[in-house]
Design a protein around this motif. Structure first.
Motif, PDB file in Angstrom:
ATOM      1  N   VAL A  36      10.849   2.823   0.456  1.00 50.72           N
ATOM      2  CA  VAL A  36      10.223   3.668  -0.561  1.00 50.72           C
ATOM      3  C   VAL A  36       9.801   2.832  -1.769  1.00 50.72           C
ATOM      4  O   VAL A  36       8.677   2.971  -2.284  1.00 50.72           O
ATOM      5  N   LEU A  37      10.670   1.948  -2.232  1.00 50.18           N
ATOM      6  CA  LEU A  37      10.343   1.108  -3.384  1.00 50.18           C
ATOM      7  C   LEU A  37       9.201   0.139  -3.079  1.00 50.18           C
ATOM      8  O   LEU A  37       8.313  -0.070  -3.916  1.00 50.18           O
ATOM      9  N   ALA A  38       9.214  -0.441  -1.893  1.00 53.01           N
ATOM     10  CA  ALA A  38       8.162  -1.391  -1.529  1.00 53.01           C
ATOM     11  C   ALA A  38       6.806  -0.701  -1.435  1.00 53.01           C
ATOM     12  O   ALA A  38       5.808  -1.203  -1.980  1.00 53.01           O
ATOM     13  N   PHE A  39       6.740   0.449  -0.768  1.00 46.30           N
ATOM     14  CA  PHE A  39       5.467   1.158  -0.679  1.00 46.30           C
ATOM     15  C   PHE A  39       5.036   1.687  -2.046  1.00 46.30           C
ATOM     16  O   PHE A  39       3.844   1.688  -2.369  1.00 46.30           O
ATOM     17  N   GLY A  40       5.992   2.140  -2.854  1.00 47.92           N
ATOM     18  CA  GLY A  40       5.663   2.570  -4.214  1.00 47.92           C
ATOM     19  C   GLY A  40       5.081   1.433  -5.033  1.00 47.92           C
ATOM     20  O   GLY A  40       4.067   1.600  -5.728  1.00 47.92           O
ATOM     21  N   GLY A  41       5.694   0.248  -4.942  1.00 49.27           N
ATOM     22  CA  GLY A  41       5.167  -0.919  -5.639  1.00 49.27           C
ATOM     23  C   GLY A  41       3.794  -1.300  -5.129  1.00 49.27           C
ATOM     24  O   GLY A  41       2.911  -1.707  -5.903  1.00 49.27           O
ATOM     25  N   SER A  42       3.602  -1.167  -3.834  1.00 40.84           N
ATOM     26  CA  SER A  42       2.308  -1.485  -3.243  1.00 40.84           C
ATOM     27  C   SER A  42       1.207  -0.607  -3.829  1.00 40.84           C
ATOM     28  O   SER A  42       0.159  -1.097  -4.244  1.00 40.84           O
ATOM     29  N   PHE A  43       1.457   0.695  -3.896  1.00 37.44           N
ATOM     30  CA  PHE A  43       0.459   1.613  -4.457  1.00 37.44           C
ATOM     31  C   PHE A  43       0.262   1.373  -5.952  1.00 37.44           C
ATOM     32  O   PHE A  43      -0.865   1.456  -6.460  1.00 37.44           O
ATOM     33  N   LEU A  44       1.328   1.069  -6.666  1.00 33.76           N
ATOM     34  CA  LEU A  44       1.227   0.813  -8.097  1.00 33.76           C
ATOM     35  C   LEU A  44       0.345  -0.405  -8.369  1.00 33.76           C
ATOM     36  O   LEU A  44      -0.610  -0.334  -9.162  1.00 33.76           O
TER      37      LEU A  44
END
Length: 104
Positions: A36-44
């Motif tokens: 979740v954190l990795a994909f969230g960072g990716s979108f950010l």
């Protein structure tokens, strides 16, 4: 700065794909949180990059880094095939991403 953000977004995407594989292998809270954190960072970071870069270029480079990175991580850490043809096509993906940077 936009290209650096895009590169970080691609790395986060790669980490998210690796974490997704970890979730599929053994479901635990740390794997899910990492995903979740990795994909969230990716979108950010992708959103930061798209403030400056054209959408088509940013998306193509982001998916290229994610796809190539996922394949490389799979080969290095998850025992996936290291056939020379896979490496050639991964190189082609990365070459196309570099080419988009050169013409943008």
């Amino acid at each position: 700065m936009a290209w650096a953000s895009l590169f970080i977004a691609g790395l986060c995407e790669t980490l998210g794909v690796a974490a997704m594989n970890m979730v599929n292998r053994r479901r635990n809270l740390s794997s899910v949180l990492l995903m979740v954190l990795a994909f969230g960072g990716s979108f950010l970071f992708m959103s930061f990059a798209m403030r400056t870069l054209p959408m088509g270029t940013a998306y193509a480079v982001w998916t290229g880094i994610g796809a190539a990175g996922g394949a490389i991580v799979g080969m290095l850490f998850f025992g996936e095939s290291r056939d020379w043809r896979r490496i050639v096509f991964i190189t082609m993906i990365l070459g196309a991403a570099v080419g988009l940077k050169l013409v943008s």
